[in-house]
Write a protein that holds these residues in place. Sequence first.
Motif, PDB file in Angstrom:
ATOM      1  N   THR A  14       0.813  -1.219   0.000  1.00  0.00           N
ATOM      2  CA  THR A  14       0.000   0.000   0.000  1.00  0.00           C
ATOM      3  C   THR A  14       0.847   1.271   0.000  1.00  0.00           C
ATOM      4  O   THR A  14       0.322   2.375   0.082  1.00  0.00           O
ATOM      5  CB  THR A  14      -0.934   0.033   1.234  1.00  0.00           C
ATOM      6  N   ARG A  15       2.171   1.102  -0.122  1.00  0.00           N
ATOM      7  CA  ARG A  15       3.065   2.282  -0.139  1.00  0.00           C
ATOM      8  C   ARG A  15       3.111   2.885  -1.536  1.00  0.00           C
ATOM      9  O   ARG A  15       3.008   2.177  -2.541  1.00  0.00           O
ATOM     10  CB  ARG A  15       4.483   1.848   0.274  1.00  0.00           C
ATOM     11  N   ARG A  16       3.300   4.207  -1.581  1.00  0.00           N
ATOM     12  CA  ARG A  16       3.453   4.845  -2.888  1.00  0.00           C
ATOM     13  C   ARG A  16       4.877   4.610  -3.405  1.00  0.00           C
ATOM     14  O   ARG A  16       5.857   4.778  -2.672  1.00  0.00           O
ATOM     15  CB  ARG A  16       3.174   6.341  -2.779  1.00  0.00           C
TER      16      ARG A  16
ATOM     17  N   GLY B 195       6.865   6.149  -5.363  1.00  0.00           N
ATOM     18  CA  GLY B 195       7.816   7.262  -5.345  1.00  0.00           C
ATOM     19  C   GLY B 195       8.412   7.536  -3.977  1.00  0.00           C
ATOM     20  O   GLY B 195       9.398   8.267  -3.869  1.00  0.00           O
ATOM     21  N   ARG B 196       7.824   6.967  -2.929  1.00  0.00           N
ATOM     22  CA  ARG B 196       8.319   7.183  -1.579  1.00  0.00           C
ATOM     23  C   ARG B 196       9.242   6.072  -1.109  1.00  0.00           C
ATOM     24  O   ARG B 196       9.717   6.109   0.034  1.00  0.00           O
ATOM     25  CB  ARG B 196       7.135   7.267  -0.597  1.00  0.00           C
ATOM     26  N   LEU B 197       9.443   5.079  -1.937  1.00  0.00           N
ATOM     27  CA  LEU B 197      10.281   3.948  -1.519  1.00  0.00           C
ATOM     28  C   LEU B 197      11.756   4.266  -1.728  1.00  0.00           C
ATOM     29  O   LEU B 197      12.117   5.117  -2.534  1.00  0.00           O
ATOM     30  CB  LEU B 197       9.914   2.702  -2.329  1.00  0.00           C
ATOM     31  N   SER B 198      12.598   3.562  -1.007  1.00  0.00           N
ATOM     32  CA  SER B 198      14.040   3.708  -1.223  1.00  0.00           C
ATOM     33  C   SER B 198      14.422   3.106  -2.573  1.00  0.00           C
ATOM     34  O   SER B 198      13.650   2.364  -3.188  1.00  0.00           O
ATOM     35  CB  SER B 198      14.804   2.990  -0.109  1.00  0.00           C
ATOM     36  N   GLY B 199      15.635   3.393  -3.008  1.00  0.00           N
ATOM     37  CA  GLY B 199      16.106   2.851  -4.289  1.00  0.00           C
ATOM     38  C   GLY B 199      16.062   1.334  -4.321  1.00  0.00           C
ATOM     39  O   GLY B 199      15.657   0.729  -5.318  1.00  0.00           O
ATOM     40  N   GLY B 200      16.471   0.718  -3.233  1.00  0.00           N
ATOM     41  CA  GLY B 200      16.471  -0.749  -3.175  1.00  0.00           C
ATOM     42  C   GLY B 200      15.063  -1.318  -3.203  1.00  0.00           C
ATOM     43  O   GLY B 200      14.797  -2.342  -3.845  1.00  0.00           O
ATOM     44  N   GLN B 201      14.158  -0.630  -2.521  1.00  0.00           N
ATOM     45  CA  GLN B 201      12.762  -1.089  -2.530  1.00  0.00           C
ATOM     46  C   GLN B 201      12.159  -0.940  -3.917  1.00  0.00           C
ATOM     47  O   GLN B 201      11.428  -1.819  -4.389  1.00  0.00           O
ATOM     48  CB  GLN B 201      11.960  -0.287  -1.499  1.00  0.00           C
ATOM     49  N   GLN B 202      12.479   0.157  -4.599  1.00  0.00           N
ATOM     50  CA  GLN B 202      11.976   0.334  -5.969  1.00  0.00           C
ATOM     51  C   GLN B 202      12.536  -0.730  -6.905  1.00  0.00           C
ATOM     52  O   GLN B 202      11.846  -1.206  -7.807  1.00  0.00           O
ATOM     53  CB  GLN B 202      12.334   1.729  -6.492  1.00  0.00           C
TER      54      GLN B 202
HETATM   55  P1  ADP Z   1      17.996   2.032   1.517  1.00  0.00           P
HETATM   56  O1  ADP Z   1      19.246   1.848   2.282  1.00  0.00           O
HETATM   57  O2  ADP Z   1      17.137   0.796   1.465  1.00  0.00           O
HETATM   58  O3  ADP Z   1      18.155   2.665   0.186  1.00  0.00           O
HETATM   59  P2  ADP Z   1      16.856   4.574   2.387  1.00  0.00           P
HETATM   60  O4  ADP Z   1      17.779   5.243   3.318  1.00  0.00           O
HETATM   61  O5  ADP Z   1      16.706   5.084   1.005  1.00  0.00           O
HETATM   62  O6  ADP Z   1      17.108   3.013   2.443  1.00  0.00           O
HETATM   63  O7  ADP Z   1      15.398   4.552   3.033  1.00  0.00           O
HETATM   64  C1  ADP Z   1      15.214   4.095   4.349  1.00  0.00           C
HETATM   65  C2  ADP Z   1      13.724   4.033   4.625  1.00  0.00           C
HETATM   66  O8  ADP Z   1      13.148   5.323   4.409  1.00  0.00           O
HETATM   67  C3  ADP Z   1      13.002   3.076   3.718  1.00  0.00           C
HETATM   68  O9  ADP Z   1      12.075   2.324   4.487  1.00  0.00           O
HETATM   69  C4  ADP Z   1      12.286   3.956   2.741  1.00  0.00           C
HETATM   70  O10 ADP Z   1      11.033   3.418   2.372  1.00  0.00           O
HETATM   71  C5  ADP Z   1      12.078   5.215   3.506  1.00  0.00           C
HETATM   72  N1  ADP Z   1      12.128   6.334   2.574  1.00  0.00           N
HETATM   73  C6  ADP Z   1      13.123   6.645   1.721  1.00  0.00           C
HETATM   74  N2  ADP Z   1      12.849   7.724   0.987  1.00  0.00           N
HETATM   75  C7  ADP Z   1      11.608   8.124   1.394  1.00  0.00           C
HETATM   76  C8  ADP Z   1      10.737   9.186   1.018  1.00  0.00           C
HETATM   77  N3  ADP Z   1      11.056  10.055   0.060  1.00  0.00           N
HETATM   78  N4  ADP Z   1       9.563   9.267   1.638  1.00  0.00           N
HETATM   79  C9  ADP Z   1       9.223   8.405   2.579  1.00  0.00           C
HETATM   80  N5  ADP Z   1       9.989   7.368   3.004  1.00  0.00           N
HETATM   81  C10 ADP Z   1      11.161   7.243   2.414  1.00  0.00           C
END
Ligand code: ADP
Length: 215
Positions: A119-121, A123-130
Amino acid sequence: MELKDVSKRYGGTVALDAVDLDVGQGETVAVLGPNGAGKTTLLSIALGLLDPGSGAVRVFGRTPVEALHAGGVGVLLQDSGLLEDARVAELVAAVAGMYPRPLPVEAAMRAAGVAELATRRVGRLSGGQQQRVRFALALVGDPKLLVLDEPTVGLDVESRRALWQEVRARTAQGSTVIFATHYLTEADDYADRVVLLAGGKIIADGPVNTIKSLV
Ligand code: ADP
Ligand code: ADP
């Protein structure tokens, strides 16, 4: 997948130079080479996303675009754009709808380790999650051929392990996998054949242990 005498130039740059490549069903092939070797160009041409300057490409005996439309091919490309405002499950469902016989959305999300992000958007996920979302999109069509361009970029150790475990599960079911990497260890661990590219040419093609002395 069959490429015959495929060449591609960008202006004065020769990205691929007379490449011949035949990949049979069930093979796991790593396309290995340094930055600029032509890996992305080769995969993009094989997928029909880029026209070869010259030469012929067939996938499952069809043009790459026909094979893609028939649902036989799943794709993960580097940095490919994702609909940022969509929620993960919505995006996976939308891509599932483009395939004739998709996996259930939940199954594809679980296989890629993104079920808990449903249910997360995007664009808000981290690079690894994307990147894991991209992998879910590659899997959801239940394709016979998976084409993965540096699929583990940005993934942590555990996510890498999970991705390769899923790739292995698919090859165990007879799927064909072609992935680009610049890590010999990934080729060593997960491919049964390595195609070594340099300057747009295939300079070696064979089992991993025959390639090791060259890199
Ligand atoms: P990673 O080491 O996996 O790349 P990040 O530091 O990018 O992790 O992100 C850490 C956490 O913060 C993740 O759970 C990610 O979903 C969340 N996050 C990253 N960027 C955003 C954002 N723009 N808005 C909301 N949550 C974010
Ligand atoms: P790799 O994926 O192995 O890093 P690429 O296929 O991306 O290699 O690139 C092969 C060569 O083609 C490189 O020299 C690169 O600079 C060039 N190239 C790739 N895409 C373009 C483009 N859109 N325009 C101009 N040159 C490009």
